[in-house]
Design a protein around this motif. Structure first.
Motif, PDB file in Angstrom:
ATOM      1  N   GLY A   8     -20.579 -24.788 -20.302  1.00 37.44           N
ATOM      2  CA  GLY A   8     -21.655 -24.163 -20.791  1.00 37.44           C
ATOM      3  C   GLY A   8     -21.537 -23.957 -22.324  1.00 37.44           C
ATOM      4  N   PRO A   9     -22.710 -23.902 -23.081  1.00 41.13           N
ATOM      5  CA  PRO A   9     -22.665 -23.743 -24.623  1.00 41.13           C
ATOM      6  C   PRO A   9     -21.774 -22.609 -24.979  1.00 41.13           C
ATOM      7  N   PRO A  10     -21.338 -22.663 -26.327  1.00 43.73           N
ATOM      8  CA  PRO A  10     -20.788 -21.628 -26.734  1.00 43.73           C
ATOM      9  C   PRO A  10     -21.571 -20.028 -26.819  1.00 43.73           C
ATOM     10  N   LYS A  14     -18.884 -17.696 -20.572  1.00 48.97           N
ATOM     11  CA  LYS A  14     -17.658 -18.630 -19.885  1.00 48.97           C
ATOM     12  C   LYS A  14     -16.357 -17.588 -19.694  1.00 48.97           C
ATOM     13  N   GLY A  15     -15.983 -17.204 -20.918  1.00 52.13           N
ATOM     14  CA  GLY A  15     -14.954 -16.383 -21.166  1.00 52.13           C
ATOM     15  C   GLY A  15     -15.246 -15.007 -20.379  1.00 52.13           C
ATOM     16  N   THR A  16     -16.379 -14.430 -20.448  1.00 51.22           N
ATOM     17  CA  THR A  16     -16.671 -12.997 -19.683  1.00 51.22           C
ATOM     18  C   THR A  16     -16.776 -13.226 -18.195  1.00 51.22           C
ATOM     19  N   TYR A  53     -10.408 -27.360 -38.101  1.00 51.29           N
ATOM     20  CA  TYR A  53     -11.913 -27.527 -37.094  1.00 51.29           C
ATOM     21  C   TYR A  53     -12.597 -26.486 -36.739  1.00 51.29           C
ATOM     22  N   MET A  54     -11.738 -25.528 -35.951  1.00 50.37           N
ATOM     23  CA  MET A  54     -12.625 -24.534 -35.392  1.00 50.37           C
ATOM     24  C   MET A  54     -13.358 -23.560 -36.356  1.00 50.37           C
ATOM     25  N   ASP A  55     -12.634 -23.391 -37.610  1.00 47.12           N
ATOM     26  CA  ASP A  55     -13.440 -22.722 -38.804  1.00 47.12           C
ATOM     27  C   ASP A  55     -14.825 -23.455 -39.318  1.00 47.12           C
ATOM     28  N   LEU A  59     -15.175 -29.428 -32.771  1.00 43.39           N
ATOM     29  CA  LEU A  59     -14.336 -29.786 -31.734  1.00 43.39           C
ATOM     30  C   LEU A  59     -12.715 -30.007 -32.408  1.00 43.39           C
ATOM     31  N   VAL A  60     -11.823 -29.690 -31.804  1.00 42.58           N
ATOM     32  CA  VAL A  60     -10.652 -29.871 -32.203  1.00 42.58           C
ATOM     33  C   VAL A  60     -10.220 -31.228 -31.343  1.00 42.58           C
ATOM     34  N   PRO A  61      -9.375 -32.313 -32.141  1.00 39.90           N
ATOM     35  CA  PRO A  61      -9.354 -33.644 -31.558  1.00 39.90           C
ATOM     36  C   PRO A  61      -8.702 -33.505 -29.893  1.00 39.90           C
ATOM     37  N   VAL A  64      -4.950 -33.262 -28.624  1.00 42.52           N
ATOM     38  CA  VAL A  64      -4.357 -31.894 -29.036  1.00 42.52           C
ATOM     39  C   VAL A  64      -4.638 -31.052 -27.699  1.00 42.52           C
ATOM     40  N   VAL A  65      -6.085 -31.173 -27.371  1.00 43.87           N
ATOM     41  CA  VAL A  65      -6.220 -30.317 -26.021  1.00 43.87           C
ATOM     42  C   VAL A  65      -5.715 -30.673 -24.972  1.00 43.87           C
ATOM     43  N   ILE A  66      -5.871 -31.989 -24.712  1.00 43.80           N
ATOM     44  CA  ILE A  66      -5.476 -32.848 -23.291  1.00 43.80           C
ATOM     45  C   ILE A  66      -3.742 -32.313 -23.309  1.00 43.80           C
ATOM     46  N   ASP A  85     -11.965 -23.192 -18.277  1.00 47.22           N
ATOM     47  CA  ASP A  85     -12.937 -22.463 -19.117  1.00 47.22           C
ATOM     48  C   ASP A  85     -12.888 -23.115 -20.541  1.00 47.22           C
ATOM     49  N   GLY A  86     -14.049 -23.826 -21.025  1.00 46.02           N
ATOM     50  CA  GLY A  86     -14.263 -24.467 -22.171  1.00 46.02           C
ATOM     51  C   GLY A  86     -13.529 -25.747 -22.429  1.00 46.02           C
ATOM     52  N   PHE A  87     -13.200 -26.346 -21.030  1.00 43.89           N
ATOM     53  CA  PHE A  87     -12.411 -27.668 -21.105  1.00 43.89           C
ATOM     54  C   PHE A  87     -13.001 -28.186 -19.835  1.00 43.89           C
ATOM     55  N   ALA A 145     -23.291 -25.030 -36.062  1.00 44.87           N
ATOM     56  CA  ALA A 145     -22.500 -26.150 -36.093  1.00 44.87           C
ATOM     57  C   ALA A 145     -21.814 -26.175 -34.452  1.00 44.87           C
ATOM     58  N   ARG A 146     -21.420 -25.166 -33.945  1.00 45.07           N
ATOM     59  CA  ARG A 146     -20.783 -25.243 -32.589  1.00 45.07           C
ATOM     60  C   ARG A 146     -21.887 -25.664 -31.598  1.00 45.07           C
ATOM     61  N   ILE A 147     -23.026 -25.052 -31.758  1.00 44.61           N
ATOM     62  CA  ILE A 147     -23.832 -25.446 -30.617  1.00 44.61           C
ATOM     63  C   ILE A 147     -24.301 -26.741 -30.716  1.00 44.61           C
TER      64      ILE A 147
HETATM   65  P1  B4P Z   1     -18.618 -15.776 -23.993  1.00 47.10           P
HETATM   66  O1  B4P Z   1     -19.841 -16.319 -23.681  1.00 47.10           O
HETATM   67  O2  B4P Z   1     -17.790 -15.236 -22.972  1.00 47.10           O
HETATM   68  O3  B4P Z   1     -17.977 -16.904 -24.767  1.00 47.10           O
HETATM   69  P2  B4P Z   1     -17.416 -18.462 -24.496  1.00 47.10           P
HETATM   70  O4  B4P Z   1     -18.789 -19.266 -23.921  1.00 47.10           O
HETATM   71  O5  B4P Z   1     -16.222 -18.338 -23.800  1.00 47.10           O
HETATM   72  O6  B4P Z   1     -16.903 -18.998 -25.982  1.00 47.10           O
HETATM   73  P3  B4P Z   1     -17.054 -19.924 -26.799  1.00 47.10           P
HETATM   74  O7  B4P Z   1     -17.606 -21.230 -26.162  1.00 47.10           O
HETATM   75  O8  B4P Z   1     -17.571 -19.495 -27.980  1.00 47.10           O
HETATM   76  O9  B4P Z   1     -15.597 -19.840 -27.069  1.00 47.10           O
HETATM   77  P4  B4P Z   1     -14.195 -20.972 -26.752  1.00 47.10           P
HETATM   78  O10 B4P Z   1     -13.059 -20.057 -27.031  1.00 47.10           O
HETATM   79  O11 B4P Z   1     -14.324 -21.777 -25.614  1.00 47.10           O
HETATM   80  O12 B4P Z   1     -19.012 -14.692 -24.790  1.00 47.10           O
HETATM   81  C1  B4P Z   1     -19.899 -14.495 -25.749  1.00 47.10           C
HETATM   82  C2  B4P Z   1     -20.515 -13.119 -26.044  1.00 47.10           C
HETATM   83  O13 B4P Z   1     -21.614 -12.995 -24.971  1.00 47.10           O
HETATM   84  C3  B4P Z   1     -19.463 -11.951 -25.853  1.00 47.10           C
HETATM   85  O14 B4P Z   1     -19.510 -11.112 -26.871  1.00 47.10           O
HETATM   86  C4  B4P Z   1     -19.987 -11.528 -24.256  1.00 47.10           C
HETATM   87  O15 B4P Z   1     -19.686 -10.150 -24.227  1.00 47.10           O
HETATM   88  C5  B4P Z   1     -21.427 -11.775 -24.564  1.00 47.10           C
HETATM   89  N1  B4P Z   1     -22.045 -11.778 -23.151  1.00 47.10           N
HETATM   90  C6  B4P Z   1     -21.546 -12.487 -22.042  1.00 47.10           C
HETATM   91  N2  B4P Z   1     -22.189 -12.521 -21.029  1.00 47.10           N
HETATM   92  C7  B4P Z   1     -23.407 -11.869 -21.474  1.00 47.10           C
HETATM   93  C8  B4P Z   1     -24.583 -11.564 -20.826  1.00 47.10           C
HETATM   94  N3  B4P Z   1     -24.969 -11.731 -19.348  1.00 47.10           N
HETATM   95  N4  B4P Z   1     -25.507 -10.544 -21.400  1.00 47.10           N
HETATM   96  C9  B4P Z   1     -25.330 -10.349 -22.727  1.00 47.10           C
HETATM   97  N5  B4P Z   1     -24.303 -10.750 -23.412  1.00 47.10           N
HETATM   98  C10 B4P Z   1     -23.001 -11.381 -22.862  1.00 47.10           C
HETATM   99  O16 B4P Z   1     -14.253 -22.097 -28.259  1.00 47.10           O
HETATM  100  C11 B4P Z   1     -14.081 -21.794 -29.323  1.00 47.10           C
HETATM  101  C12 B4P Z   1     -13.645 -23.122 -30.239  1.00 47.10           C
HETATM  102  O17 B4P Z   1     -12.388 -23.379 -29.718  1.00 47.10           O
HETATM  103  C13 B4P Z   1     -14.639 -24.130 -30.351  1.00 47.10           C
HETATM  104  O18 B4P Z   1     -15.573 -23.951 -31.269  1.00 47.10           O
HETATM  105  C14 B4P Z   1     -13.673 -25.435 -30.804  1.00 47.10           C
HETATM  106  O19 B4P Z   1     -13.608 -25.428 -32.009  1.00 47.10           O
HETATM  107  C15 B4P Z   1     -12.427 -24.915 -30.087  1.00 47.10           C
HETATM  108  N6  B4P Z   1     -12.098 -25.584 -28.743  1.00 47.10           N
HETATM  109  C16 B4P Z   1     -12.086 -24.682 -27.408  1.00 47.10           C
HETATM  110  N7  B4P Z   1     -11.740 -25.591 -26.588  1.00 47.10           N
HETATM  111  C17 B4P Z   1     -11.983 -26.981 -26.932  1.00 47.10           C
HETATM  112  C18 B4P Z   1     -11.897 -28.148 -26.225  1.00 47.10           C
HETATM  113  N8  B4P Z   1     -11.575 -28.377 -25.184  1.00 47.10           N
HETATM  114  N9  B4P Z   1     -11.880 -29.480 -27.247  1.00 47.10           N
HETATM  115  C19 B4P Z   1     -12.031 -29.209 -28.387  1.00 47.10           C
HETATM  116  N10 B4P Z   1     -12.173 -28.051 -29.170  1.00 47.10           N
HETATM  117  C20 B4P Z   1     -12.198 -26.893 -28.406  1.00 47.10           C
END
Ligand code: B4P
Length: 193
Positions: A8-10, A14-16, A53-55, A59-61, A64-66, A85-87, A145-147
């Motif tokens: 899913g999108p950022p 996913k983390g939650t 990249y993250m800042d 996406l990170v290359p 690196v993530v693989i 999660d996120g991969f 930008a992330r979206i």
């Molecule tokens: P979550 O929704 O849990 O966030 P996420 O999708 O896991 O995070 P994200 O995609 O941003 O981060 P990631 O670490 O993977 O939480 C968002 C918020 O919503 C929270 O505050 C939560 O409490 C709230 N929430 C959740 N459910 C809710 C609900 N039902 N109602 C209301 N609120 C709710 O990635 C971060 C960065 O790392 C990327 O931008 C990229 O630069 C890098 N990266 C990570 N994986 C990578 C990969 N595989 N390849 C390349 N780059 C990568």
């Protein structure tokens, strides 16, 4: 072994939801975002490179993530299954993951794709930015930008798994409990099928 991808999108939850799902199903949680943030906190060369990249919300290359995921799989030989999660976030990552799992005699059972409107995503991330200390959550331009990266490079990963009939869409808006129940129902139906 039961392996699933939470997709899913950022900000889609996913983390939650991962935190709850790993506890219910006894899976090992592999979040590339968490792994990268831990490299940054440890000020490793990988972390320093990833940070640039993250800042910017990019996406990170892939290589690196693989490599990070490959090591994590090797370091957890006793796992009953993995929750990714996120991969993968690109088609190259998806193909690499398929190969790594095949080498271990296993595969992805299901891809659970959370669907959330863009307005809600921005609201959640800005709200998390008030307390998370995450620099990529405080600036609306970086969030956009992330979206955009998701739309451009990641959304197509679902098509890769649709070929194998593995993608299930779940509404990601509602209470955290409601969404968790919907995800659990999908997992239970696949586990017993
Ligand atoms: P979550 O929704 O849990 O966030 P996420 O999708 O896991 O995070 P994200 O995609 O941003 O981060 P990631 O670490 O993977 O939480 C968002 C918020 O919503 C929270 O505050 C939560 O409490 C709230 N929430 C959740 N459910 C809710 C609900 N039902 N109602 C209301 N609120 C709710 O990635 C971060 C960065 O790392 C990327 O931008 C990229 O630069 C890098 N990266 C990570 N994986 C990578 C990969 N595989 N390849 C390349 N780059 C990568």
């Amino acid at each position: 072994m039961f392996n699933l991808i939470l997709f899913g999108p950022p900000g889609s939850g996913k983390g939650t939801q991962s935190e709850r799902l790993i506890s219910k199903y006894g899976l090992k949680h592999l979040s590339t975002g968490d792994l990268l943030r831990s490299e940054i906190a440890g000020q490793t060369p990988l972390g320093m490179a990833a940070r640039s990249y993250m800042d910017k919300g990019q996406l990170v290359p892939d290589e690196v993530v693989i490599e990070m995921i490959s090591s994590a799989l090797d370091n957890n030989p006793q796992a009953n299954g993995f929750l990714f999660d996120g991969f993968p976030r690109t088609n190259a990552q998806a193909e690499a993951l398929d190969k790594l799992l095949t080498q271990k005699g296993t595969e992805i059972a299901i891809v659970l794709a959370l669907q959330v409107s863009q307005k809600e995503l921005v609201k959640r991330l800005l709200n998390r930015g008030l307390t998370s200390g995450r620099s990529d959550d405080v600036d609306e331009e970086i969030i956009s930008a992330r979206i955009a990266e998701y739309e451009m490079k990641t959304a197509a990963v679902a098509d890769h798994y649709k070929k194998y009939d593995k993608v299930v869409y779940v509404k990601g808006e509602g209470t955290i409990d409601e969404i968790f129940d919907a995800l659990s129902d999908e997992i239970d139906s696949r586990k017993t099928a």
